[in-house]
Motif scaffolding. Structure first.
Motif, mmCIF file in Angstrom:
data_model
loop_
_atom_site.group_PDB
_atom_site.id
_atom_site.type_symbol
_atom_site.label_atom_id
_atom_site.label_comp_id
_atom_site.label_asym_id
_atom_site.label_seq_id
_atom_site.Cartn_x
_atom_site.Cartn_y
_atom_site.Cartn_z
ATOM 1 N N LEU B 2 0.905 -1.277 0.071
ATOM 2 C CA LEU B 2 0.077 0.212 -0.019
ATOM 3 C C LEU B 2 0.971 1.256 -0.158
ATOM 4 C CD1 LEU B 2 -3.061 0.667 0.267
ATOM 5 C CD2 LEU B 2 -2.721 0.898 2.619
ATOM 6 N N SER B 3 0.457 2.066 -1.056
ATOM 7 C CA SER B 3 1.454 3.312 -0.949
ATOM 8 C C SER B 3 0.478 4.338 -1.087
ATOM 9 C CB SER B 3 2.366 3.277 -2.337
ATOM 10 O OG SER B 3 2.934 4.328 -2.428
ATOM 11 N N ARG B 5 0.125 8.546 -1.206
ATOM 12 C CA ARG B 5 1.085 9.636 -1.686
ATOM 13 C C ARG B 5 0.407 10.997 -1.566
ATOM 14 N NH1 ARG B 5 3.277 6.490 -6.950
ATOM 15 N NH2 ARG B 5 3.884 4.387 -5.662
ATOM 16 N N SER B 21 1.670 10.988 3.491
ATOM 17 C CA SER B 21 2.333 10.126 2.555
ATOM 18 C C SER B 21 2.854 9.111 3.334
ATOM 19 C CB SER B 21 3.603 10.330 1.467
ATOM 20 O OG SER B 21 2.971 11.402 0.851
ATOM 21 N N GLU B 23 4.081 4.319 3.351
ATOM 22 C CA GLU B 23 4.381 3.143 2.788
ATOM 23 C C GLU B 23 4.058 2.063 3.787
ATOM 24 O OE1 GLU B 23 5.321 2.430 -0.345
ATOM 25 O OE2 GLU B 23 5.304 4.472 -1.099
ATOM 26 N N LYS B 25 4.630 -1.981 3.785
ATOM 27 C CA LYS B 25 4.943 -3.077 3.054
ATOM 28 C C LYS B 25 4.428 -4.484 3.250
ATOM 29 C CE LYS B 25 9.855 -1.407 2.685
ATOM 30 N NZ LYS B 25 10.048 -0.661 3.939
ATOM 31 N N VAL B 58 -3.536 6.615 -4.065
ATOM 32 C CA VAL B 58 -3.333 5.413 -3.237
ATOM 33 C C VAL B 58 -2.908 4.297 -4.234
ATOM 34 C CG1 VAL B 58 -4.152 3.819 -1.678
ATOM 35 C CG2 VAL B 58 -4.845 6.439 -1.381
ATOM 36 N N TYR B 59 -1.844 3.635 -4.049
ATOM 37 C CA TYR B 59 -1.668 2.744 -4.857
ATOM 38 C C TYR B 59 -1.800 1.269 -3.904
ATOM 39 C CZ TYR B 59 -0.179 5.656 -8.424
ATOM 40 O OH TYR B 59 -0.242 6.776 -9.466
ATOM 41 N N ASN B 61 -0.885 -2.756 -4.303
ATOM 42 C CA ASN B 61 0.108 -3.552 -5.118
ATOM 43 C C ASN B 61 0.615 -3.122 -6.576
ATOM 44 O OD1 ASN B 61 0.234 -5.604 -3.439
ATOM 45 N ND2 ASN B 61 -1.598 -6.610 -4.181
ATOM 46 N N GLY B 62 1.050 -1.806 -6.215
ATOM 47 C CA GLY B 62 1.478 -1.009 -7.564
ATOM 48 C C GLY B 62 0.243 -0.375 -8.363
#
Lengths: 415, 302
Positions: B2-3, B5, B21, B23, B25, B58-59, B61-62
């Protein structure tokens, strides 16, 4: 889409399974039948509701005494006592009235009727009618007119209303039209309220129990709202279908048992002159479309409040057009189904569900029907859009007292 | 996994998140900390796509977060609730089906969970017949029944008694071991050090700290040690390789001192200095707890 189906399924099944739903299916037709029976019974025997009234006639003119005809509830007695003596008697007996006819009875307000209570309107009317009849026949005798001959040549004309159609003239019955129209208007009005309120209650339940947050982490708020509205709507259709089937079956049974009674068979026969297929199809259309229009608004109201007691201020503007049309429909509009007020009310989306089903049995020009239907569809698309925008914000607002200003603000929120 | 940003979320009148922001993992237990009203729930709602941010992305899994990710996330909101009049078994299956499970699969998994948590007899009961703690347990099962990759828990331990809190904590850790990433928000610090690999601290709509628990605590090391010795009380004249911050005399010739190393010295230098003079019982580095860091940071901003 699959998820909306799941929601519809849940909303439908949890409601249909309730005992109250099953009971309502059977209880309501019984109630209506019972009420109808009670009303006919009372109307038929209304004369028996009051005690027998006695009118003592003090006839100073000598022209009326002995000519009064007694009626089921009203008895006339000629009295030789003075007016004041009879009045004293009337003071003691509530059901006794004193009628004084002076010699110069033709003067205005010359004839007096006195009783302990204020004389009832029905008695006064009956006495007036009697006296006029007597006075007229007295006058005829005086002028040597044979009253017996006159009676024999009196005519008795009544019109038979016919409707000109392409397939030939049809006998119509205004009474049946009015009955069906008003029944449809009342049913639509009640249905919009009952099922709209069910949607609202469902929304409030989800909000107060806080399950809303779990659900809208799985589905979009709009999907949830749509699923709920459709689910409850299907419950309504189920209930109405059950009622229609029950009433068809029961009229069949009643039809057999009343086959000997020409009055009821006559009424049932004239009912058949209405285009039932068309009326029923329109009823179902206006039920569905009207329900969609109003239930979306009810859902928005439910989303804006924390409990049912807070709904009042928002309910008013929603229910007002409906209530207004309903009251007009059952009091005035059925007498003038083609008046411009009725036409306009049956075209404007917020009032058309009630007004149009009222007009349907009387026949509605096609263009009005199609215009009204098209506007109603546009109307429900519009209210659903507005309601959805308020709903998606409202369901996440806890413990905040919303005002109309607040709702407007929610409408303009971005996602 | 989950990213997050540069998320900004503005409500009428106040800012819930400004330029946050983060990250998270894959496989982590991530703690989202912050005092009440800091913006934790707003952020969680954005990850769950209940609300959308004003700006930022929001990302997952990429991929940019979208509707297809909803079924991969399990969410336990802070305000718990279920349909009061619905039977529990049926309700759990309904919620799982909304997350994309088939009825048969949901039923199968639910049986396993009910057996595991001793809830076998609850199947036909209605929520309103359960105690608050039991309701919470049921809701936890509803959250994880569809085996999400990311489990988001908002204040998961509030409302549990210590015994059930322990059971739920073990279940969370077991799910984590099986590969689920856990994101939970809390303001209870004890649970953080025990559970979390990484944390982020949010205060007044801003992220003020993030990283691994170990890393953060290490960065707050300030060469402070706690020493306990046995013998006559020592007096220091300034030649020692440290500075005494605090001195405490105990009973039976036991003394405790808190020291800060002088520039260029290590704990070994301290021992070398002390050993000829007295008997050292203990030397321990003082690393601030997450609780202390939390309070310090929050007060710093205020």
């Amino acid at each position: 889409m699959n998820k909306v189906l799941l929601i519809i399924q849940r909303e439908y099944i949890t409601r249909v399974r309730k005992k109250s739903f099953i009971i309502m299916i059977f209880v309501l037709p019984c109630l209506i039948l019972g009420m109808g029976a009670a009303i006919t019974f009372i109307a038929k025997d209304s004369d028996k509701l009051s005690d027998q009234q006695v009118v003592k006639v003090i006839d100073e003119s000598g022209l009326f005494a002995g000519k009064f005809k007694n009626q089921p509830n009203l008895k006339f007695e000629t009295s030789t006592k003075s007016f004041n003596e009879v009045k004293a008697e009337a003071m003691k007996d509530e059901n006794l009235s004193a009628l004084q006819i002076p010699v110069d009875y033709t003067k205005p307000d010359a004839i007096k009727i006195s009783s302990k209570k204020k004389p009832g309107i029905t008695i006064i009317e009956k006495v007036e009618r009697e006296m006029n009849d007597i006075a007229v026949s007295n006058g005829m005798i005086k002028n040597h007119i044979d009253t017996a001959l006159l009676h024999s040549i009196k005519s008795n004309i009544s019109l038979s209303p016919m409707e000109i159609t392409e397939t030939g003239d049809n006998k119509t019955d205004l009474g049946a039209n009015i009955g069906v129209g008003i029944a449809c208007a009342i049913l639509i009005y009640l249905a919009l309220f009952i099922y709209g309120a069910q949607v609202m209650r469902g929304v409030i339940e989800e909000k107060t129990s806080r399950i809303i947050e779990v659900i809208i982490s799985s589905v979009k708020p709009f999907q949830l709202m749509l699923g709920k509205i459709i689910g409850v709507g299907l419950v309504g259709l189920t209930q109405f279908s059950a009622w229609i089937i029950l009433s068809v079956v029961s009229t069949k049974i009643l039809g057999h048992s009343f086959a000997s009674s020409p009055g009821i068979m006559g009424a049932l026969a004239t009912l058949q002159t209405i285009h039932f297929g068309k009326v029923l199809a329109c009823f179902i259309f206006y039920f569905i479309a009207g329900y969609l229009l109003y239930s979306a608004l009810f859902a928005a109201v439910g989303s804006a409040v924390d409990s049912e007691t807070e709904t009042q201020q928002f309910m008013m503007p929603i229910t007002l057009p409906l209530l207004f049309t309903y009251i007009l429909s059952v009091s005035i509009l059925f007498r003038a189904p083609d008046s411009s007020l009725a036409v306009w009310l049956s075209i404007i989306p917020f009032t058309s569900p009630v007004a149009m089903v009222l007009r349907m049995p009387f026949g509605v020009p096609d263009w009005q029907l199609y215009l009204s239907m098209a506007l109603l569809i546009l109307g429900f698309l519009f209210t659903t859009y507005v309601a959805a925008r308020i709903y998606r914000v409202g369901i996440l607002m806890y413990g905040k007292k919303a005002s109309f200003k607040e709702l407007a603000k929610w409408f303009f929120y971005k996602e | 996994m989950l990213s997050i940003r540069n998320i900004v979320k503005q409500y009428a009148g106040h800012r819930a998140l400004s330029d946050v922001s983060l990250e998270v993992k894959s496989g982590q237990v991530f703690g989202l900390l912050g005092p009440n009203g800091a913006g934790k729930t707003s952020l969680i709602r954005i990850i769950n796509q209940i609300t959308a941010p004003d700006s930022g992305e929001v990302y997952f899994n990429g991929e940019k977060l979208n509707q297809s990710h909803i079924d991969r996330i399990g969410y336990l909101p802070e305000e718990r609730g279920l349909y009061k009049k619905m039977e529990i078994g049926e309700q759990m299956i309904y919620l799982a089906r909304l997350k994309g499970l088939s009825r048969a699969e949901a039923t199968r998994r639910l049986k396993i969970w009910f057996d595991k948590l001793g809830m076998e007899t609850w199947w036909k009961m209605k929520i309103e017949e359960l105690s608050k703690g039991m309701q919470q347990k049921a809701q936890f099962v509803a959250t994880v029944l569809h085996e999400p990759d990311l489990i988001i828990l908002d204040e998961p331990f509030s409302g549990f008694d210590p015994v059930n809190a322990e059971i739920i904590k073990d279940e969370i850790l077991e799910l984590n071991k099986k590969g689920a990433t856990i994101l939970f928000s809390t303001h209870r610090m004890e649970s953080v050090e025990e559970l979390c690999d990484s944390i982020a601290l949010i205060n007044k709509s801003q992220k003020i700290l993030d990283g691994t628990v170990k890393g953060i605590r290490n960065s707050y090391r300030n060469a402070t040690y706690l020493i306990e010795y046995n013998g006559e009380q020592l007096s220091f004249n300034g030649s020692q390789p440290f500075e005494v911050i605090e001195e405490k005399a105990g009973d039976d010739m036991e003394h405790t001192i808190k020291i800060k190393l002088a520039e260029g010295n290590t704990s070994n230098d301290v021992l070398q200095y002390l050993i000829p003079k007295t008997r050292v019982n203990m030397l321990q580095e003082v690393i601030p707890s997450m609780n202390e860091i939390f309070i310090e940071q929050v007060n710093l901003i205020r």
